[in-house]
Design an enzyme around this catalytic site. Sequence first.
Site, mmCIF file in Angstrom:
data_model
loop_
_atom_site.group_PDB
_atom_site.id
_atom_site.type_symbol
_atom_site.label_atom_id
_atom_site.label_comp_id
_atom_site.label_asym_id
_atom_site.label_seq_id
_atom_site.Cartn_x
_atom_site.Cartn_y
_atom_site.Cartn_z
ATOM 1 N N GLU A 293 98.551 35.681 -21.501
ATOM 2 C CA GLU A 293 98.116 36.978 -20.981
ATOM 3 C C GLU A 293 97.775 36.890 -19.495
ATOM 4 O O GLU A 293 96.683 37.265 -19.073
ATOM 5 C CB GLU A 293 96.945 37.528 -21.809
ATOM 6 C CG GLU A 293 97.340 37.711 -23.271
ATOM 7 C CD GLU A 293 96.242 38.285 -24.164
ATOM 8 O OE1 GLU A 293 95.057 38.126 -23.818
ATOM 9 O OE2 GLU A 293 96.583 38.886 -25.197
ATOM 10 N N ASP A 372 96.604 38.534 -33.817
ATOM 11 C CA ASP A 372 95.391 38.711 -33.030
ATOM 12 C C ASP A 372 94.311 39.478 -33.777
ATOM 13 O O ASP A 372 94.071 40.644 -33.492
ATOM 14 C CB ASP A 372 95.743 39.453 -31.741
ATOM 15 C CG ASP A 372 94.646 39.340 -30.705
ATOM 16 O OD1 ASP A 372 93.687 38.602 -30.941
ATOM 17 O OD2 ASP A 372 94.761 39.998 -29.656
ATOM 18 N N GLU A 400 86.831 43.824 -32.660
ATOM 19 C CA GLU A 400 87.801 44.475 -31.776
ATOM 20 C C GLU A 400 88.760 45.384 -32.536
ATOM 21 O O GLU A 400 88.968 46.533 -32.166
ATOM 22 C CB GLU A 400 88.586 43.398 -31.009
ATOM 23 C CG GLU A 400 89.664 43.989 -30.123
ATOM 24 C CD GLU A 400 90.389 42.927 -29.301
ATOM 25 O OE1 GLU A 400 90.061 41.733 -29.420
ATOM 26 O OE2 GLU A 400 91.295 43.310 -28.542
HETATM 27 C C1 BDP Z 1 92.704 39.630 -27.594
HETATM 28 C C2 BDP Z 1 91.867 40.497 -26.726
HETATM 29 C C3 BDP Z 1 91.792 40.027 -25.303
HETATM 30 C C4 BDP Z 1 91.461 38.571 -25.259
HETATM 31 C C5 BDP Z 1 92.483 37.806 -26.052
HETATM 32 C C6 BDP Z 1 92.156 36.329 -26.191
HETATM 33 O O1 BDP Z 1 92.369 41.813 -26.778
HETATM 34 O O2 BDP Z 1 90.824 40.801 -24.667
HETATM 35 O O3 BDP Z 1 91.394 38.102 -23.970
HETATM 36 O O4 BDP Z 1 92.532 38.282 -27.353
HETATM 37 O O5 BDP Z 1 91.771 35.930 -27.277
HETATM 38 O O6 BDP Z 1 92.238 39.857 -28.867
HETATM 39 O O7 BDP Z 1 92.297 35.581 -25.246
#
Ligand code: BDP
Length: 686
Positions: A293, A372, A400
């Site tokens: 990301e 996720d 989340e």
């Molecule tokens: C996702 C989230 C994000 C996190 C990412 C992570 O949306 O904000 O940074 O995982 O785990 O669930 O790095």
Amino acid sequence: GNGYEAWLGYPRPASASSEHSPVTPYHSIIAAEQDEVTGTAVAELVRGLSSLLGSAPLVAADALSAANRPCIAIGTWGGGNPLVEQVFGGDPPRLASPEGYAIRSSEAHSCIAIGADAPAGLLYGAFHLLRLLGTGAPLEALDISSKPANRLRMINQWDNMDGTIERGYAGASIFYEQNRIKDDLQRVEDYARMLASVGLNAISINNVNVFAVETRLITAEMLPDVARVADIFRKYAIRSFLSINFAAPMEIGGLDTADPLDPAVREWWRERAAEIYAAIPDFGGFLVKADSEHRPGPFTYGRDHADGSNMLAEALSPYGGLVIWRCFVYNCKQDWRDRKTDRARAAYDHFTPLDGRFHDNVILQIKNGPMDFQVREPVSPLIGAIPATHQVVEFQIAQEYTGQQRHLCYLVPQWKQVLDFDTLSRGEGSTVKAIADGSLYGRAWGGIAAVSNIGDDPNWTGHLLAQANLYGYGRLAWNPELSAEDIAQEWAQLTFGPMEPVVETVCRMLLDSWSIYESYTAPLGVGWMVNPSHHYGPNVDGYEYSMWGTYHFADCGGIGVDRTTATGTGYAAQYNGSNAERYEVLESCPDELLLFFHHVPYTHKLHSGTSVIQHIYNAHFEGVEQARGLLAQWQELEGRLNEQLYSQVAGRLKEQAEHACEWRDIINTYFWRKSGIPDELGRVIY
Ligand code: BDP
């Protein structure tokens, strides 16, 4: 009264008439040792007993006169507490862990003794005894010994230094404001108590996404403040970790590369390690999100994740530090038109080839599912697939994708399902919990980590009942054999006092809540039908045509992601033996994961006998009714508990019931339009 004390309030039973009222005769404490953690254990006993008894107990260093019995004696083996020695005799239980403890009551000595190999064990033993007192458990004939199943029992804060929290649903950070660590860390100390009380022993204190300011946490400028935080956690036997920025050598070190094989980069990290350990001698180590990301990582330099993590591990190893390296690595610029690229495959594909190459102080942290933290996912096939590598499982306590602490969703049953899953990686019995705790493959390190759900809201978690998730996570990390029911009951008793019908109602609500949330949100394991970016509330195509690899592929013919080997992405083949077969074959795939593994027509019949489309309609209507039921059950308790707590929760449940309707209507209408098949019961509004 506002939830701040969480499960540590030990409410003095208001109605002494209650049959479970924890009336304790133990009004003195004998402790001979002076070290910091034992001091914490004694202080916790004093606090807990004070509130249960209504007056502070006496504390003394050696055996008191008979008049001061019954008492609680606490001390390490050979630590000089005569009562501990008398109660356990010459042959104390072998605990096989510096964190283990034994608790024994002795009528002859009119005493309950807590013994351990080391102070941390005393702290956990003290909290165990308080739990017994707080839940009104019988105290006669106690003979308990306990040790943690998992060596690493960690919490990950996703706090940013500007005071915001990534995926935080309960206010601002308790650690930071205005790009500094707060001066007043009282709340951090109160949080440390909560974590230690459920047996957690490690914390990373900043977001895994490390941006400009947080990158400097490892520098001389900020280390004194980090040390203040570590000093607090140390008192509670919790080791502090920092998330680091892989590009730190460039961003703050003035180097022109962060290549893990570059000697200057390696030297830079060694210098940082030396500096950190000078400030915090028991510093835990680094948590790293790399090449994920948009965060930097070794891929930029053509290196892999063994090169990257080993470089950091080498810097920390002289001091006993750990590198916890996250496996949440995937291409977030995928094209939705390419049905063969599958985000679910990514962690396994990246990390299995590296098995055996990681240094001894590297631990891979693997999210429980391949995507996720959705309400329903299969277990990550990477767990168990890297037998020569230390691994910890990552859960998300922060809700989340499970209602953001506005909806009730008790996650312990979900986590238990993951921990009990048999990966078959070394034949039957290769459960996730046996891999996480290191026992299956004889690994020295292992455990569980989870993203915290707290902020500076008065009750810590926004939704008061979301405290049960933090509590339950810690209890499960200590002992994965505990049942979701027992954990719920303990939490409810400690929080509201051991009284019926409050405890019974709260437990029922908690235990039903995951399935209720699942039923009115995205169906049958497909996930992702949420609003982009903030992830709250329904959005049918919000992620359907974006780059994140999160699709449901609904069209007029059907829905679901084909992850089979024959016609799909081949993800199902990442599982072992009969697990792979079960998921590959439509007929044997469990209903709740059907759309995770298969693309099917809306008319496909589930094992339940209902068609996919009718199931979607039914589940969404039922889910709303059940969400309303949660509110109704809670309303029955009005007047039976503290008014502030009552109305906090009532407010959230009311909102949940309303938002569940929005989910129902949007999802159902969408599928009617896509499929053209009306609801058999004529309820869906077109
Ligand atoms: C996702 C989230 C994000 C996190 C990412 C992570 O949306 O904000 O940074 O995982 O785990 O669930 O790095």
